[in-house]
Enzyme design. Structure first.
Site, PDB file in Angstrom:
ATOM      1  N   SER A 152       0.806  -1.225   0.000  1.00  0.00           N
ATOM      2  CA  SER A 152       0.000   0.000   0.000  1.00  0.00           C
ATOM      3  C   SER A 152       0.834   1.268   0.000  1.00  0.00           C
ATOM      4  O   SER A 152       0.396   2.317   0.464  1.00  0.00           O
ATOM      5  CB  SER A 152      -0.973   0.029   1.191  1.00  0.00           C
ATOM      6  OG  SER A 152      -1.908  -1.010   1.090  1.00  0.00           O
ATOM      7  N   TYR A 185      -5.700   5.794  -1.043  1.00  0.00           N
ATOM      8  CA  TYR A 185      -6.781   5.581  -0.091  1.00  0.00           C
ATOM      9  C   TYR A 185      -7.409   6.841   0.507  1.00  0.00           C
ATOM     10  O   TYR A 185      -8.456   6.753   1.131  1.00  0.00           O
ATOM     11  CB  TYR A 185      -6.275   4.700   1.060  1.00  0.00           C
ATOM     12  CG  TYR A 185      -5.750   3.376   0.579  1.00  0.00           C
ATOM     13  CD1 TYR A 185      -6.594   2.439   0.001  1.00  0.00           C
ATOM     14  CD2 TYR A 185      -4.399   3.064   0.675  1.00  0.00           C
ATOM     15  CE1 TYR A 185      -6.110   1.220  -0.446  1.00  0.00           C
ATOM     16  CE2 TYR A 185      -3.907   1.844   0.234  1.00  0.00           C
ATOM     17  CZ  TYR A 185      -4.773   0.932  -0.331  1.00  0.00           C
ATOM     18  OH  TYR A 185      -4.296  -0.267  -0.776  1.00  0.00           O
TER      19      TYR A 185
END
Length: 322
Positions: A148, A217
């Site tokens: 991520s 995100y």
């Protein structure tokens, strides 16, 4: 009427990607067919605590955990010991898929094109001059075992280099320095056990400097997802073939998302694999399969089928010598 399968969705965990895991699990639980499955969410706290006996009694465990202590083979080893079928790669595939150093060495040995890289372990020293000479500028610095884009920095000068080294070591005891590849970021989803198949490729068009955690995100406008990727059929085939070869080389099973770079000259370089890719509402893995004709509920059905298929095959192996 067929009995419902008991599915445990395992999420959270002792990782910097804890919050991403929660979002992924929420999406998976919402999409699982309630007429086929009895679903139980199983959350592992940030300190790693949960009741071990809670994983017993399930037909299949669906790990939706990203990063260390979830995607790296630790949870997979526990589930194998508990003799419970689970979705995704086993211990080996999970471990090598998580460790970017080992992963890159295996890909390189298999003849899969990758970018130049340097591995540095905690306590070792590397100078800015050496890194610049071997990899050029800009370059990327990242923890070896993280996803991520956590702890990832793009480095252009000595000041940024020192800061990036320090930040990457906050998340891992081994870090990777990578050359910057000036290319389009193309992603491809893979599905299967012994005979994996690839989805159509998609492209991540980043508005920021690179595809950071914030871009993925937090900032809804940080990147554009182009599905299918606007590339030629020949380029798409190269991306798909390399994705499947990467998946097989790293002993992966079930699912994986392979990220590559496509340069202006048409060269494809594999960047990495994610063995438990995101399942959030904006995640590439399910979106690519949906565009390939496999909507999320059917995709989850297939992943559960693959978990049971592998478990049944392994169950036939002898564990004693006569």
């Amino acid at each position: 009427m067929n009995k419902k399968l008991k599915i445990g969705v395992l999420f959270g965990g002792k990782s910097a990607e804890h919050e991403v895991s929660i979002n992924s699990a929420r999406n998976v639980i919402a999409a699982l067919d309630k007429t086929k499955y009895d679903i139980t969410p199983i959350k592992i706290n940030k300190d790693g605590k949960f009741k071990l006996d809670v994983v017993n009694g399930f037909d299949v465990i669906f790990p939706v955990m990203h990063g260390p202590f979830g995607e790296d083979g630790t949870v997979q080893g526990m589930l194998k010991l508990a003799n419970i079928p689970f979705v995704g790669a086993g211990v080996l595939g999970s471990a090598v898929g998580m460790d970017k150093d080992v992963m890159k060495r295996l890909l390189r040995d298999a003849g899969i094109p990758i970018g130049r890289f340097i591995t540095v372990k905690f306590g070792e020293q590397i100078s800015f001059e050496k890194a610049r000479k071997e990899l050029g500028l800009p370059l990327f610095i990242k923890p070896a075992n993280m996803g991520s884009s956590v702890g990832v920095s793009k480095v252009r000068n000595k000041k940024e280099f020192k800061k990036a080294i320090k930040e990457a070591f906050e998340f891992d005891i081994k870090i990777i320095l990578e050359e910057f590849i000036n290319g389009r970021e193309i992603e491809c989803s893979v599905l299967g056990n012994d005979k994996p198949i690839a989805s159509i490729p998609g492209e991540v068009i980043v508005k920021d400097d690179f595809y950071s955690y914030n871009t993925k995100y937090i900032d809804d406008n940080g990147a554009i997802i182009q599905i299918p990727a606007k590339i030629s059929k020949k380029e798409a085939k190269i991306v798909q073939d390399l994705a499947v070869k990467t998946f097989k080389t790293l002993s992966c099973e079930g699912l994986g998302r392979v990220d590559s770079f496509l340069t202006k000259s048409g060269k494809v370089c594999v960047n990495e694999i994610n063995t438990i890719p995101g399942f959030t509402s904006i995640s590439m893995y399910p979106k690519l399969w949906e565009a390939s004709g496999l909507p999320l509920p059917k995709l989850l059905d297939k992943l559960i089928e693959l978990a049971i298929e592998r478990f049944e095959k392994e169950k036939k192996l002898k564990t004693t010598v006569e």
